[in-house]
Design an enzyme around this catalytic site. Structure first.
Site, PDB file in Angstrom:
ATOM      1  N   ARG A   1     -67.871  26.112 -59.919  1.00  0.00           N
ATOM      2  CA  ARG A   1     -67.017  26.403 -58.349  1.00  0.00           C
ATOM      3  C   ARG A   1     -67.026  27.857 -58.057  1.00  0.00           C
ATOM      4  O   ARG A   1     -67.413  28.295 -57.205  1.00  0.00           O
ATOM      5  CB  ARG A   1     -65.743  25.791 -58.301  1.00  0.00           C
ATOM      6  CG  ARG A   1     -65.808  24.204 -57.885  1.00  0.00           C
ATOM      7  CD  ARG A   1     -64.588  23.593 -57.708  1.00  0.00           C
ATOM      8  NE  ARG A   1     -64.747  22.297 -56.960  1.00  0.00           N
ATOM      9  CZ  ARG A   1     -63.480  21.584 -57.181  1.00  0.00           C
ATOM     10  NH1 ARG A   1     -62.610  21.629 -58.062  1.00  0.00           N
ATOM     11  NH2 ARG A   1     -63.670  20.531 -56.404  1.00  0.00           N
TER      12      ARG A   1
ATOM     13  N   GLY B   1     -62.009  14.449 -52.720  1.00  0.00           N
ATOM     14  CA  GLY B   1     -60.997  13.990 -51.767  1.00  0.00           C
ATOM     15  C   GLY B   1     -61.394  14.449 -50.303  1.00  0.00           C
ATOM     16  O   GLY B   1     -61.234  13.735 -49.412  1.00  0.00           O
TER      17      GLY B   1
ATOM     18  N   GLY C   1     -65.265  14.809 -59.031  1.00  0.00           N
ATOM     19  CA  GLY C   1     -65.466  15.251 -60.450  1.00  0.00           C
ATOM     20  C   GLY C   1     -66.264  14.438 -61.083  1.00  0.00           C
ATOM     21  O   GLY C   1     -66.964  14.723 -62.011  1.00  0.00           O
TER      22      GLY C   1
ATOM     23  N   LYS D   1     -57.795   4.177 -58.180  1.00  0.00           N
ATOM     24  CA  LYS D   1     -56.594   3.496 -57.395  1.00  0.00           C
ATOM     25  C   LYS D   1     -57.364   3.264 -55.823  1.00  0.00           C
ATOM     26  O   LYS D   1     -57.746   4.120 -55.078  1.00  0.00           O
ATOM     27  CB  LYS D   1     -55.451   4.582 -56.972  1.00  0.00           C
ATOM     28  CG  LYS D   1     -54.715   4.695 -58.267  1.00  0.00           C
ATOM     29  CD  LYS D   1     -53.467   5.500 -57.776  1.00  0.00           C
ATOM     30  CE  LYS D   1     -52.570   5.537 -59.015  1.00  0.00           C
ATOM     31  NZ  LYS D   1     -51.351   6.407 -58.576  1.00  0.00           N
TER      32      LYS D   1
HETATM   33  P1  AMP Z   1     -60.496   9.008 -59.269  1.00  0.00           P
HETATM   34  O1  AMP Z   1     -59.718  10.412 -59.485  1.00  0.00           O
HETATM   35  O2  AMP Z   1     -59.682   7.870 -58.131  1.00  0.00           O
HETATM   36  O3  AMP Z   1     -61.830   8.917 -58.900  1.00  0.00           O
HETATM   37  O4  AMP Z   1     -60.354   8.029 -60.730  1.00  0.00           O
HETATM   38  C1  AMP Z   1     -60.969   8.315 -61.587  1.00  0.00           C
HETATM   39  C2  AMP Z   1     -60.299   7.878 -62.884  1.00  0.00           C
HETATM   40  O5  AMP Z   1     -60.502   6.639 -62.901  1.00  0.00           O
HETATM   41  C3  AMP Z   1     -61.130   8.389 -64.104  1.00  0.00           C
HETATM   42  O6  AMP Z   1     -60.227   9.170 -64.974  1.00  0.00           O
HETATM   43  C4  AMP Z   1     -61.549   6.741 -64.776  1.00  0.00           C
HETATM   44  O7  AMP Z   1     -61.172   6.930 -66.255  1.00  0.00           O
HETATM   45  C5  AMP Z   1     -60.641   6.056 -64.034  1.00  0.00           C
HETATM   46  N1  AMP Z   1     -61.054   4.501 -64.091  1.00  0.00           N
HETATM   47  C6  AMP Z   1     -62.064   4.098 -63.586  1.00  0.00           C
HETATM   48  N2  AMP Z   1     -62.130   2.765 -64.034  1.00  0.00           N
HETATM   49  C7  AMP Z   1     -61.268   2.531 -64.643  1.00  0.00           C
HETATM   50  C8  AMP Z   1     -60.742   1.283 -65.003  1.00  0.00           C
HETATM   51  N3  AMP Z   1     -61.489   0.157 -65.189  1.00  0.00           N
HETATM   52  N4  AMP Z   1     -59.434   1.199 -65.889  1.00  0.00           N
HETATM   53  C9  AMP Z   1     -58.692   2.356 -65.718  1.00  0.00           C
HETATM   54  N5  AMP Z   1     -58.989   3.610 -65.133  1.00  0.00           N
HETATM   55  C10 AMP Z   1     -60.201   3.477 -64.719  1.00  0.00           C
END
Ligand code: AMP
Length: 406
Positions: free
Chosen positions: A44, A386, A364, A211
């Site tokens: 960045r 985001g 990321g 999420k």
């Molecule tokens: P986000 O920031 O919402 O894009 O989420 C990224 C995070 O989702 C990463 O740290 C991953 O480890 C987590 N993640 C992806 N798949 C899973 C899963 N099946 N169970 C738990 N965490 C997950």
């Protein structure tokens, strides 16, 4: 989805007569650092450099504002001490000095209000992590505005080049209501690349991550314009559970099951969900070493899904090749662990393999996968996951609107 209804070039910082200008710039220096604040990935910073260099060489005075991480107090981990050193190194050959400004004292503001850089010694003033300053992110609008006023006294123009920092704060939003304001090249490039998605034929969207709740608006909005929406990562399990499929102990959001049902009802024919999984007995890297592939879509009672399975990878690959446009945000599994990084890496590769398609990625983990595999075929890699989703999901983008609708 956000629609630009004006000629953005009018708002490029290139329109400023720099020779006589004092500028304050919100840039994105939210680099990866270790627990001591030492930079571990400076992507960045390097992206922000061309603008900083141009301004330092041509404007009267340059003040940079940016944030690092999510500090709750002043701490070394979130300080720009190392960022300032790296900036300094990068600008040394142009004889530009970088000065890290710890605090906004009245004396300093006074000095800056009257100080015009002499042309022999070019200086860039980098304010310490802007989130260290009271008012930057205050919920109280008056407090935020007071801080923005302080910042605005330091310059004649405001330039926003931090597309990724899309949340409204004193240094990204309020200051633009106080000074003539323009956009930097990183911001403009993002808007240009994402605006392509206003008019796409055969879009395949690939969403993943932890999420569902955080990506629900984007999912709904993308489902409207996509041929198919591929969903992996933990967010898929909330959808599977809402469909009545056993998800074992996988990470889900119980309170989102109702909205998940609505999404399935409305967009069921477009959604492509995992059909098998890699599961572990516990959510630890140790347990992940003995993870195994399930035989079907149902997740065994006492296990946690940590990645998409091999049949799912195949299904997702077959879906991705259908797209003339492919958009990707978020990992397909717990990408941080070797044993559960295969899904994400395979999807990165599958998108790359769809040669003729326009390929866009952001976030990321997706970027980390692209870097790890050294994939070169993406048309645009967004600096903000985001921010990218927000741009695609909503009709408003406040930090842009405040500049172009003034
Ligand atoms: P986000 O920031 O919402 O894009 O989420 C990224 C995070 O989702 C990463 O740290 C991953 O480890 C987590 N993640 C992806 N798949 C899973 C899963 N099946 N169970 C738990 N965490 C997950």
């Amino acid at each position: 989805m956000y629609k630009v209804n004006t000629d953005l070039n009018k708002f490029s910082y290139k329109n400023i007569d720099l020779a006589n200008a004092r500028v304050i710039v919100r840039t994105c220096l939210n680099v990866s650092v270790d627990s001591n604040g030492k930079v571990t990935d400076a992507t960045r910073l390097y992206e922000s450099l061309p603008l900083i260099k141009d301004l330092a060489l041509n404007a009267q005075n340059v003040i940079l504002t940016a944030h690092l991480g999510r500090p709750e107090q002043r701490e070394r981990k979130s300080s720009f001490w190392n960022v300032a050193e790296m900036l300094s190194q990068s600008l040394r050959e142009n004889h530009i000095e970088v000065i890290l400004v710890d605090d906004l004292t009245n004396e300093w503001i006074d000095k800056m209000t009257h100080n015009i850089n002499s042309s022999e010694s070019k200086k860039v003033y980098l304010l310490e992590n802007i989130r260290f300053f009271e008012g930057e992110e205050s919920k109280d609008k008056t407090e935020r505005m007071m801080f923005a006023k302080k910042l605005s006294m330091l310059a004649d123009y405001f330039i926003n080049d931090a597309f990724a920092d899309y949340r409204e704060s004193a240094s990204t939003y309020d200051i633009a209501t106080l000074l003539p304001s323009y956009l930097g090249p990183v911001f403009l490039k993002e808007v240009e690349a994402l605006s392509m998605f206003n008019n796409v034929d055969i879009l395949v969207s690939v969403l993943g991550g932890a999420k569902l709740s955080e990506k629900l608006d984007a999912l709904n909005s993308l489902a409207e314009i996509s041929e198919k929406v591929v969903v992996g990562g933990a967010m898929a399990y909330t959808l599977l559970k809402a469909m009545g499929i056993n998800v074992g102990k996988s990470l889900i959001e119980e309170d989102k099951l109702d909205v998940a049902k609505e999404v399935i009802q409305k967009y069921g024919d477009k959604l492509v969900l995992p059909v098998d999984h890699v599961v572990a007995n516990e959510f630890t890297e140790e347990a992940a070493r003995s993870a195994y592939n399930t035989s079907d879509q149902s997740i065994p009672e006492d296990t946690i899904a940590i990645d998409i399975g091999w049949r799912t990878i195949k299904l997702f690959e077959e879906t991705i090749v259908l797209g003339n446009y492919v958009l990707w945000n978020g990992p397909m599994g717990v990408f941080e662990w070797d044993k559960s990084s295969k899904g994400t890496l395979s999807i990165g590769k599958a998108i790359e393999k769809n040669g003729p398609a326009y390929k866009l990625a952001g976030g990321g983990d997706s970027i980390a996968a692209i870097n790890k595999l050294q994939l070169k075929g993406f048309n645009h890699i967004s600096t903000g996951g985001g921010a990218m989703l927000s741009f695609l999901a909503y009709e408003k983008f406040p930090t842009l609107d405040v500049i172009i609708n003034r």
